[in-house]
Design a protein around this motif. Structure first.
Motif, mmCIF file in Angstrom:
data_model
loop_
_atom_site.group_PDB
_atom_site.id
_atom_site.type_symbol
_atom_site.label_atom_id
_atom_site.label_comp_id
_atom_site.label_asym_id
_atom_site.label_seq_id
_atom_site.Cartn_x
_atom_site.Cartn_y
_atom_site.Cartn_z
ATOM 1 N N PHE A 69 -2.314 -1.151 -13.243
ATOM 2 C CA PHE A 69 -3.656 -1.375 -12.697
ATOM 3 C C PHE A 69 -4.396 -2.279 -13.657
ATOM 4 C CE2 PHE A 69 -2.776 2.483 -10.304
ATOM 5 C CZ PHE A 69 -3.343 2.195 -9.057
ATOM 6 N N CYS B 179 -3.780 -3.579 -8.306
ATOM 7 C CA CYS B 179 -2.486 -3.174 -8.858
ATOM 8 C C CYS B 179 -1.513 -4.350 -8.725
ATOM 9 C CB CYS B 179 -1.950 -1.950 -8.097
ATOM 10 S SG CYS B 179 -0.352 -1.376 -8.719
ATOM 11 N N LEU C 21 -0.934 1.735 -2.058
ATOM 12 C CA LEU C 21 -1.740 2.691 -2.831
ATOM 13 C C LEU C 21 -1.796 4.016 -2.098
ATOM 14 C CD1 LEU C 21 -4.824 0.518 -3.946
ATOM 15 C CD2 LEU C 21 -2.887 1.214 -5.343
ATOM 16 N N CYS D 211 -0.349 3.697 -7.439
ATOM 17 C CA CYS D 211 0.168 2.418 -6.939
ATOM 18 C C CYS D 211 1.693 2.501 -6.979
ATOM 19 C CB CYS D 211 -0.350 1.263 -7.809
ATOM 20 S SG CYS D 211 0.297 -0.354 -7.325
ATOM 21 N N GLN E 252 6.245 3.688 -9.436
ATOM 22 C CA GLN E 252 4.811 3.936 -9.216
ATOM 23 C C GLN E 252 4.072 4.125 -10.553
ATOM 24 O OE1 GLN E 252 4.759 7.407 -6.747
ATOM 25 N NE2 GLN E 252 5.026 8.822 -8.462
#
Length: 636
Positions: free
Chosen positions: A31, A49, A61, A94, A105
């Protein structure tokens, strides 16, 4: 429901992270806003992101927040806008999905906050010194609480700090933070406030909000006023009324007021470091009078009351039939009181502190009879009356002095029967007698009178004196022994034995004759020899079997409290054998000397004659020679 969903998504995120750590090729997913971000409660937020992964087929997201719009969406970058954020703490995930179906992620923590506003402080504006007071700081719906700090201030000084690191879990509620403060004099006229800080750094800003300033006034009135004045006062007398308050603060703002029977008095007020004093002179007229002292500080009042009672009490009247009287006479004494405001009266008549026996003739009148003795002379006669006024006893007295005449009286202390004087000093015979009038004293001995003058006494003045004291009331006699002391003196050292010459083997006795008063003590200084003995008082020494080495100087030393005196005696011990031998030797020596002298004379004369004849022969012209009969002869 939404907080539970956020927790579930976060758990899923953590599970996938573990899987991907072992199955997905290394790539970055971040991020742009970092790992934490703060947003005001109910506000909006944009998150971006991006990733560096390969072969991804999808990116997105996951969050429990309300998405307002997706601003950008691609396989490398995902941007979304969120609005009306009302979840206090949540996570936005994300993720990226690869062609092989594996997921990569990352998450960002979203913290909603509510800055401090409308902070208020609640406290007493007037505080008593050394008392404890509750001060409350009110904070409406601040969040997150664990990032909140509440500071209580007095001016610039920090009094107390409250933090919530391990405190309340519920966010967004109204807080009321208490602080117990003990009021001090130093708090007076200072401003109290509370400061609230919400510290979101480093992922947010620092918010500060202060309450209003409240000026506090402190005071100290630790006790009620104290009134100092008499409980009872004689009618017509002026009294001092003083009212004091100690330990007050602020002293300059305290007022004291005195009132008599409800009417204010014009008192003088004095203020020092921590005390206020009001003082006034007043003459009460009623039988019972109440004095009130009131203190005022702002709207705070303290008061005290005290009652003074007025009484009537004149001086007692004392009458003595005759203050000038002779011993053994009877004298009448009267003690009375004219009037009083109470019947609780007690009379007491004394002479020299000793009570007299008296009888009450009339109310408040007592009569006493006294047989006067010489001991009563110059004694004070006192008429004392004690009056009970409520709870107090008040007394007054009147007095006079007796003058008693009596004849002379001797005492051992004033005229001792024996006295000691010192010869040569200027002194006087000490003798005094009591009597009124004061007696005249004379002491006599052998027809000689010794008055009070100083004399140079000698030892011949020792003896018994007759002292006579005389005044107008009579006379008295007393015998007194006077002893005149004097320094010691050695008059002679007597050779008691032997009476003739001192020769070897005899016993020698020496006596030291001395005088002095007190009798002196004796001490001898002798040659360092043996066989010397002393008498019991050391005045006599004895030498047994005297030898020639006992010859020498013998000194007698006498001492008493007035001095020291010495005298010496030289003795010579002879040996008879030495005398005979000396005589023989002397005779022989004399004979030898005479024989030598005669022989020398004859020799000398023969030489003179021969010389003379030779001289005559040389002078004769005919060659004649001289002959003894005076005739000459011719030469052959």
């Amino acid at each position: 429901m939404l907080p539970k969903l956020g927790f579930a998504l976060y758990a899923l995120f953590c599970f996938h992270q573990v899987l991907l750590a072992t199955t997905v090729p290394s790539c970055s997913l971040i991020f742009l806003e970092g790992h934490n971000i703060s947003v005001e409660y109910g506000g909006s937020l944009s998150l971006n992101c991006t990733n560096s992964c390969e072969d991804q087929i999808a990116m997105g997201l996951e969050t429990s927040l309300m998405k307002e719009a997706v601003k950008n969406k691609s396989l490398e970058w995902f941007s979304s806008e969120f609005s009306n954020i009302t979840i206090w703490n949540t996570t936005v995930i994300c993720y990226v999905i690869g062609k092989n179906g594996h997921i990569k992620q990352n998450g960002i923590n979203v913290i909603a906050y509510r800055p401090p506003t409308n902070v208020d402080i609640i406290l007493e504006e007037v505080m008593e010194v050394n008392q404890s007071y509750l001060i409350t700081c009110q904070i409406p719906r601040v969040a997150p609480i664990r990032n909140t700090r509440v500071i209580f201030l007095r001016g610039e000084k920090i009094l107390y700090v409250k933090t919530f690191e391990n405190g309340i879990d519920i966010e967004g509620i109204n807080l009321a933070v208490p602080y117990n403060h003990t009021a001090q004099e130093t708090d007076h006229l200072l401003q109290f406030s509370c400061l609230v800080e919400l510290d979101l750094t480093p992922y947010g800003r620092l918010f500060k909000e202060s309450s209003r300033n409240v000026t506090v006034m402190t005071f100290a009135l630790p006790e009620d006023p104290i009134i100092h004045m008499p409980t009872n006062i004689e009618k017509g007398s002026e009294m001092t009324v003083k009212c004091q308050m100690a330990g007050v603060f602020p002293v300059q703002e305290v007022n004291l007021n005195l009132a008599l029977r409800g009417e204010d008095l014009n008192s003088t007020v004095e203020k020092t470091a921590n005390m206020v004093t009001a003082e006034v002179q007043v003459t009460p007229t009623s039988e019972e009078n109440t004095v009130t002292c009131s203190s005022t500080l702002w709207n705070i009042t303290r008061s005290a009351r005290k009652t003074v009672y007025v009484y009537t009490f004149p001086d007692p009247d004392l009458q003595v039939a005759s203050v000038n009287t002779a011993a053994e006479k009877d004298v009448m004494i009267n003690c009375s009181l004219a009037e009083t405001s109470t019947s609780r009266v007690q009379f007491n008549v004394t002479i020299g502190g000793a009570p007299l026996s008296c009888e009450e003739d009339l109310p408040f009148q007592y009569r006493c009879k006294l047989t006067v003795q010489r001991e009563h002379h110059a004694k004070e006669v006192v008429c004392k009356v004690q009056l009970q006024v409520y709870e107090d006893n008040i007394s007054k007295q009147t007095s006079t002095w007796l003058n008693v005449t009596y004849g002379p009286v001797f005492s051992d202390s004033d005229c001792p029967s024996a006295q000691t004087l010192l010869e040569g000093s200027s002194d006087t015979i000490r003798c005094r007698a009591e009597g009124n009038p004061a007696p005249r004293i004379q002491c006599t001995k052998d027809g000689k009178t010794y008055g009070g003058k100083r004399w140079h006494f000698t030892r011949t003045d020792s003896g018994t004196y007759l002292c006579t004291a005389t005044n107008s009331e009579g006379s008295a006699d007393r015998n007194m022994t006077v002893e005149v002391e004097y320094e010691p003196a050695v008059s002679d050292i007597e050779i008691i034995e032997p009476k003739d010459s001192i020769t070897k083997g005899k016993t020698i006795t020496l006596r030291c004759h001395a005088s002095g008063l007190p009798p002196p003590t004796y001490q001898w200084l002798t040659p360092k020899v043996e066989n010397i003995t002393y008498s019991s008082d050391n005045s006599v020494i004895t030498i047994q079997g005297a030898q020639t080495h006992h010859s020498g100087s013998y000194t007698c030393k006498v001492t008493n409290i007035h001095g020291i005196h010495t005298q010496e005696k030289t003795i010579h011990v002879t040996d008879p054998m030495h005398t005979i031998l000396a005589a023989v030797l002397g005779t022989a020596a004399g004979f030898i000397l005479v024989t030598a002298a005669v022989s020398y004379y004859l020799y000398y004369r023969a030489q003179k004659i021969r010389k003379y004849k030779l001289q005559q022969a040389k002078r004769s012209p005919t060659g004649q020679s001289l002959i003894l009969n005076g005739k000459s002869s011719a030469a052959p």
